[in-house]
Design a protein around this motif. Structure first.
Motif, PDB file in Angstrom:
ATOM      1  N   ARG A   1       9.445   7.627   0.204  1.00  0.00           N
ATOM      2  CA  ARG A   1       9.589   9.009   0.656  1.00  0.00           C
ATOM      3  C   ARG A   1       9.546   9.175   2.173  1.00  0.00           C
ATOM      4  NH1 ARG A   1       5.244  11.773  -1.154  1.00  0.00           N
ATOM      5  NH2 ARG A   1       4.717  10.251  -2.745  1.00  0.00           N
ATOM      6  N   TYR A   2       8.883   8.282   2.872  1.00  0.00           N
ATOM      7  CA  TYR A   2       8.683   8.509   4.306  1.00  0.00           C
ATOM      8  C   TYR A   2       9.985   8.413   5.089  1.00  0.00           C
ATOM      9  CZ  TYR A   2       5.117   9.334   7.795  1.00  0.00           C
ATOM     10  OH  TYR A   2       4.305   9.922   8.723  1.00  0.00           O
ATOM     11  N   GLY A   3      10.926   7.651   4.585  1.00  0.00           N
ATOM     12  CA  GLY A   3      12.228   7.614   5.237  1.00  0.00           C
ATOM     13  C   GLY A   3      12.260   6.774   6.491  1.00  0.00           C
ATOM     14  N   LYS A   4      13.233   7.057   7.321  1.00  0.00           N
ATOM     15  CA  LYS A   4      13.501   6.189   8.463  1.00  0.00           C
ATOM     16  C   LYS A   4      12.467   6.313   9.568  1.00  0.00           C
ATOM     17  CE  LYS A   4      18.466   5.696   7.943  1.00  0.00           C
ATOM     18  NZ  LYS A   4      19.757   6.131   8.484  1.00  0.00           N
ATOM     19  N   GLU A   5      11.623   7.322   9.465  1.00  0.00           N
ATOM     20  CA  GLU A   5      10.616   7.495  10.497  1.00  0.00           C
ATOM     21  C   GLU A   5       9.603   6.349  10.464  1.00  0.00           C
ATOM     22  OE1 GLU A   5       7.685  11.063  11.315  1.00  0.00           O
ATOM     23  OE2 GLU A   5       9.728  11.716  10.951  1.00  0.00           O
ATOM     24  N   LEU A   6       9.522   5.691   9.314  1.00  0.00           N
ATOM     25  CA  LEU A   6       8.603   4.574   9.147  1.00  0.00           C
ATOM     26  C   LEU A   6       9.259   3.303   9.684  1.00  0.00           C
ATOM     27  CD1 LEU A   6       5.850   3.824   7.824  1.00  0.00           C
ATOM     28  CD2 LEU A   6       7.118   3.340   5.732  1.00  0.00           C
ATOM     29  N   LEU A   7       8.633   2.716  10.683  1.00  0.00           N
ATOM     30  CA  LEU A   7       9.190   1.499  11.279  1.00  0.00           C
ATOM     31  C   LEU A   7       8.803   0.311  10.404  1.00  0.00           C
ATOM     32  CD1 LEU A   7      10.618   0.124  13.705  1.00  0.00           C
ATOM     33  CD2 LEU A   7       8.361  -0.110  14.728  1.00  0.00           C
TER      34      LEU A   7
ATOM     35  N   LEU B   1       0.827  -1.202   0.000  1.00  0.00           N
ATOM     36  CA  LEU B   1       0.000   0.000   0.000  1.00  0.00           C
ATOM     37  C   LEU B   1       0.860   1.251   0.000  1.00  0.00           C
ATOM     38  CD1 LEU B   1      -2.905  -0.776   2.483  1.00  0.00           C
ATOM     39  CD2 LEU B   1      -2.985  -0.617  -0.013  1.00  0.00           C
ATOM     40  N   TRP B   2       1.928   1.184   0.768  1.00  0.00           N
ATOM     41  CA  TRP B   2       2.801   2.356   0.872  1.00  0.00           C
ATOM     42  C   TRP B   2       3.622   2.541  -0.394  1.00  0.00           C
ATOM     43  CZ3 TRP B   2       3.319   5.784   5.056  1.00  0.00           C
ATOM     44  CH2 TRP B   2       2.418   5.531   6.090  1.00  0.00           C
ATOM     45  N   GLN B   3       3.893   1.438  -1.076  1.00  0.00           N
ATOM     46  CA  GLN B   3       4.596   1.558  -2.354  1.00  0.00           C
ATOM     47  C   GLN B   3       3.662   2.184  -3.384  1.00  0.00           C
ATOM     48  OE1 GLN B   3       5.659  -2.529  -2.443  1.00  0.00           O
ATOM     49  NE2 GLN B   3       7.606  -2.211  -1.417  1.00  0.00           N
ATOM     50  N   GLU B   4       2.398   1.837  -3.273  1.00  0.00           N
ATOM     51  CA  GLU B   4       1.418   2.364  -4.226  1.00  0.00           C
ATOM     52  C   GLU B   4       1.278   3.884  -4.079  1.00  0.00           C
ATOM     53  OE1 GLU B   4      -2.243   0.242  -4.006  1.00  0.00           O
ATOM     54  OE2 GLU B   4      -3.177   1.461  -5.560  1.00  0.00           O
ATOM     55  N   SER B   5       1.259   4.364  -2.860  1.00  0.00           N
ATOM     56  CA  SER B   5       1.127   5.812  -2.659  1.00  0.00           C
ATOM     57  C   SER B   5       2.463   6.523  -2.860  1.00  0.00           C
ATOM     58  CB  SER B   5       0.619   6.108  -1.248  1.00  0.00           C
ATOM     59  OG  SER B   5       1.616   5.821  -0.297  1.00  0.00           O
ATOM     60  N   GLY B   6       3.525   5.744  -2.922  1.00  0.00           N
ATOM     61  CA  GLY B   6       4.838   6.350  -3.117  1.00  0.00           C
ATOM     62  C   GLY B   6       5.539   6.702  -1.823  1.00  0.00           C
ATOM     63  N   ARG B   7       4.846   6.460  -0.695  1.00  0.00           N
ATOM     64  CA  ARG B   7       5.447   6.912   0.564  1.00  0.00           C
ATOM     65  C   ARG B   7       6.404   5.884   1.171  1.00  0.00           C
ATOM     66  NH1 ARG B   7       1.583  10.351   4.481  1.00  0.00           N
ATOM     67  NH2 ARG B   7       0.231   8.543   4.487  1.00  0.00           N
ATOM     68  N   TRP B   8       6.418   4.658   0.632  1.00  0.00           N
ATOM     69  CA  TRP B   8       7.370   3.674   1.164  1.00  0.00           C
ATOM     70  C   TRP B   8       8.794   4.210   0.998  1.00  0.00           C
ATOM     71  CZ3 TRP B   8       6.754  -0.408   4.190  1.00  0.00           C
ATOM     72  CH2 TRP B   8       7.789  -1.332   4.325  1.00  0.00           C
TER      73      TRP B   8
ATOM     74  N   GLY C   1       3.288  20.595   4.848  1.00  0.00           N
ATOM     75  CA  GLY C   1       4.376  19.632   5.052  1.00  0.00           C
ATOM     76  C   GLY C   1       4.310  18.452   4.097  1.00  0.00           C
ATOM     77  N   THR C   2       4.787  17.311   4.568  1.00  0.00           N
ATOM     78  CA  THR C   2       4.883  16.144   3.682  1.00  0.00           C
ATOM     79  C   THR C   2       3.527  15.511   3.395  1.00  0.00           C
ATOM     80  OG1 THR C   2       5.342  14.828   5.637  1.00  0.00           O
ATOM     81  CG2 THR C   2       7.220  15.485   4.314  1.00  0.00           C
ATOM     82  N   ILE C   3       2.522  15.817   4.238  1.00  0.00           N
ATOM     83  CA  ILE C   3       1.212  15.224   4.006  1.00  0.00           C
ATOM     84  C   ILE C   3       0.587  15.788   2.736  1.00  0.00           C
ATOM     85  CG2 ILE C   3      -1.143  15.133   4.882  1.00  0.00           C
ATOM     86  CD1 ILE C   3      -0.190  13.745   7.043  1.00  0.00           C
TER      87      ILE C   3
ATOM     88  N   VAL D   1      11.345  20.866  -5.265  1.00  0.00           N
ATOM     89  CA  VAL D   1      12.558  20.528  -4.520  1.00  0.00           C
ATOM     90  C   VAL D   1      12.180  19.766  -3.257  1.00  0.00           C
ATOM     91  CG1 VAL D   1      14.405  21.505  -3.113  1.00  0.00           C
ATOM     92  CG2 VAL D   1      13.980  22.394  -5.408  1.00  0.00           C
ATOM     93  N   ASP D   2      12.754  18.593  -3.080  1.00  0.00           N
ATOM     94  CA  ASP D   2      12.423  17.763  -1.924  1.00  0.00           C
ATOM     95  C   ASP D   2      13.373  17.974  -0.756  1.00  0.00           C
ATOM     96  OD1 ASP D   2      10.168  16.552  -2.885  1.00  0.00           O
ATOM     97  OD2 ASP D   2      11.265  14.938  -3.872  1.00  0.00           O
ATOM     98  N   HIS D   3      14.621  18.233  -1.078  1.00  0.00           N
ATOM     99  CA  HIS D   3      15.626  18.359  -0.021  1.00  0.00           C
ATOM    100  C   HIS D   3      16.289  19.727  -0.103  1.00  0.00           C
ATOM    101  CE1 HIS D   3      15.191  14.188   1.081  1.00  0.00           C
ATOM    102  NE2 HIS D   3      15.245  13.880  -0.206  1.00  0.00           N
ATOM    103  N   LEU D   4      16.370  20.363   1.047  1.00  0.00           N
ATOM    104  CA  LEU D   4      16.941  21.706   1.095  1.00  0.00           C
ATOM    105  C   LEU D   4      17.776  21.796   2.358  1.00  0.00           C
ATOM    106  CD1 LEU D   4      16.626  24.687  -0.135  1.00  0.00           C
ATOM    107  CD2 LEU D   4      15.031  25.022   1.739  1.00  0.00           C
ATOM    108  N   GLU D   5      19.011  22.196   2.192  1.00  0.00           N
ATOM    109  CA  GLU D   5      19.848  22.407   3.372  1.00  0.00           C
ATOM    110  C   GLU D   5      20.900  23.437   3.032  1.00  0.00           C
ATOM    111  OE1 GLU D   5      21.828  18.714   4.167  1.00  0.00           O
ATOM    112  OE2 GLU D   5      22.833  18.704   2.235  1.00  0.00           O
TER     113      GLU D   5
END
Length: 572
Positions: free
Chosen positions: A89-95, A80-87, A201-203, A313-317
């Motif tokens: 993008r969500y990063g390490k916060e996803l356990l 499901l998360w791959q389908e939404s693309g968030r698998w 934000g990311t939502i 732009v996804d990443h900014l630093e």
RNA sequence: CGGGGCGUAGCUCAGCUUGGUAGAGCGCACGGUUCGGGUCCGUGAGGCCGGAGGUUCAAAUCCUCUCGCCCCGACCA
């Protein structure tokens, strides 16, 4: 009858060494929570009662606003998360985890994917819309740095609701209903709060509001206008027009040596110019290459605004010194917009648009330019609102000076639009027979965080001062003389009478000295206290007080019940 | 992930620099005392000094690795 002696409530004098904020300290000392691992807590009985009271208020208001409760799984399949693309993008916060067959799962940090998945299979027609589903459930987000007890745990309780509509107007109505329900919830809790505009934000999505419980220790900065009521998260906050200074005759552009002067402070004092006459040049690193942002010397860039201005732009630093040296060929501190490498995108905050004569880096080591003039000297830059709004800036709506305060984010509502329904093909057939993606909203409310926020807002040097609606018990009856059977019997019958009137009471029947009982009473902070025993009992009286002012009144025992009911009523 | 720090009794911490029989306060148990704001006195139980390896006659202490935790920063519904 809840007797303390048989309950599970252990208070402590010592503060756990990792508890920094007062709500965490007091929840630990008052025996409400116990840490199991970083950011993971047991809700002990006394704490759980408070959580349960808040949950009941939330359910009542959600139901009243037309939402329907369900519970979704906390373990969710990766597909499901791959389908939404968030698998990805969500990063390490996803356990993430695997089952015995090596299939991938995650512990849900939120439930857009799950709900969208079953709704798309159940709902096919505009006639079935709109609806709004909610749950109160444990989430897990593997926060980089959990802290502050329940305020920022990894495992936490959240109420999340998801609405599905056929039209924007319908979403607007649901959103408004949720916004009102949230206001009623926080009012019912007796909390001081503000509603502010927020970044999505990311939502993702188009519109978003945050509910902030005001507290000096809050993690979020909030901008508000006392005159017109405008409020926004500092990340999102806009400001009114910059007053344009009188145009000065542009003197000739001039390069001056500023050896070793890198910071705005150093350059300003070296050139004897006010910081407002300097332009600060910041170099950011993005996945699309370097980007230069300009802001007036005395102000800061708001990175959230900058990222939003750089759509895509996804990443900014902030770029490292090494990278700036390598790509621009000059040390940090001397970069400027004049004659900068054509390949570098330049965005300028509106604060610099009105400057006719300013100083900035010369793109040459140890040199700055003075008397810089936009039209004459600088290649075209994009102007945008990039500045971090500070106290005293003009309100974007009415121009009055803005205030800045801190708050704890306890609720966040979003208009999601079709972000998930498009990605996951959650469509319905409209009246004309065409297929369209459902229009979604999502509405989160942190349960544990709200209880913590109530303590941040309600405490004194001796302990918690509960608002009645969230207090684990409304009344504490203190049996002050545990060795006097007559006094204890009187205390017990008062407890029974209160319970008979539907009041939730904790009865301190422990064999402890008065000092211990009083200290504990203050610590656990129940709103109403009744002392039965000791000197006042010898005089045929009970001693009543409210936690928030601790003013004691003695009443004849027979009048204790009606007087207590009156006190409780007054607190509502 | 970068920087800093901590793991010793249930809790809060000392001891480590300079290796030599494991400490305090609180809490807990028992006895006495006290009894309206965490009484006082005494006695006692309780520790594989996070784990593994190494150096040494000898390691809580020195070295290496590892696990966990905390703080600052970056990040964040």
């Amino acid at each position: 009858m809840t007797r303390w002696s048989g309950y599970y409530l252990h208070t402590t004098r010592e503060v756990p060494s990792d508890a920094e904020v007062v709500s965490h300290q007091l929840m630990a000392r008052a025996g409400m929570i116990k840490k199991l691992a970083a950011g993971i807590y047991t809700y002990l009985p006394f704490g759980w009662r408070s959580i349960a009271k808040l949950s009941a208020i939330v359910r009542r208001e959600m139901d009243a606003a037309g939402a329907v409760e369900l519970v979704m799984p906390s373990i969710q399949p990766a597909e499901l998360w791959q389908e939404s693309g968030r698998w990805q993008r969500y990063g390490k916060e996803l356990l993430r985890m695997k089952d015995r067959h090596d299939r991938e799962f995650c512990y849900g940090p939120t439930h857009e994917e799950v709900i969208t998945d079953f709704v798309r299979r159940d709902v096919k027609s505009y006639r079935q819309l709109p609806f709004n589903l909610y749950q109160i459930q444990t989430k897990f987000r593997d926060e980089i740095r959990p802290r502050f007890g329940l305020m920022r745990g990894r495992e936490f309780l959240m109420k999340d609701a998801y609405s599905f509509s056929a039209t924007e107007e319908s979403l607007d109505r649901v959103y408004e209903a949720m916004r009102n329900a949230y206001c009623r919830i926080f009012e019912a809790c007796g909390l001081a709060y503000t509603v502010v505009e927020a970044d999505t934000g990311t939502i993702g999505g188009s519109s978003s509001h945050e509910f902030m419980v005001t507290a000096a220790t809050g993690e979020s900065a909030v901008v508000h206008c006392p005159a017109c009521g405008y409020g926004a998260n500092q990340e999102k906050a806009e400001r009114g027009e910059w007053t344009r200074p009188p145009a000065e005759p542009p003197a000739a552009l001039e390069k001056v040596a500023t050896p070793g002067k890198k910071t705005i402070e150093e350059v300003a004092s070296f050139l004897a110019l006010p910081k407002e006459k300097l332009v600060k040049t910041l170099v950011y690193n993005t996945e699309q290459g370097l980007v230069v942002a300009l802001v007036r010397g005395d102000r800061e860039i708001n990175p959230v605004k900058l990222q939003n201005a750089l759509s895509g732009v996804d990443h900014l630093e902030l770029a490292s010194e090494e990278r700036i040296e390598r790509e621009l060929g000059l040390p940090t501190g001397f970069v400027g917009p004049v004659g900068l490498d054509e390949g570098v995108r330049i965005l300028a905050d509106r604060s610099v648009a009105g400057l006719d004569d300013f100083a900035c880096g010369a793109n040459e080591a140890d040199h700055h330019l003075i008397h810089v003039h936009w039209q004459r000297d600088v290649r075209l830059a994009e102007f945008a609102d990039l500045v971090l709004v500070v106290e005293g800036d003009p309100c974007p709506r009415c121009g009055s000076p803005l205030g800045l305060s801190r708050g704890i984010e306890v609720g966040h509502i979003f208009k999601l639009g079709t972000k998930y329904s498009e990605a996951m093909k959650c469509e319905f057939t409209d009246e004309a027979g065409g297929n369209r993606p459902m229009i979604m909203g999502c509405y989160g409310l942190g349960i544990g965080r709200t209880v913590a926020a109530a303590i941040e807002q309600g405490h004194d040097a001796d302990g918690i001062v509960w608002p009645l609606p969230l207090a684990p018990f409304s009344v504490l009856v203190v049996g002050l003389s545990p060795n006097d059977p007559v006094a204890m019997a009187a205390a017990e019958s008062l407890v029974a009478e209160l319970e008979g009137r539907g009041v939730d009471v904790l009865f301190d029947d422990r064999d402890e000295r008065p000092g211990v009982k009083f200290k504990d009473a203050d610590l656990i902070g129940l709103p109403v206290r009744a002392v039965v025993g000791g000197k006042s009992f010898a005089a045929g009286q009970a001693e009543l007080s409210l936690r928030h002012d601790r003013e004691r009144i003695s009443v004849p025992l027979a009048e204790a019940l009606p007087k207590l009911l009156e006190l409780i009523d007054r607190l509502r």
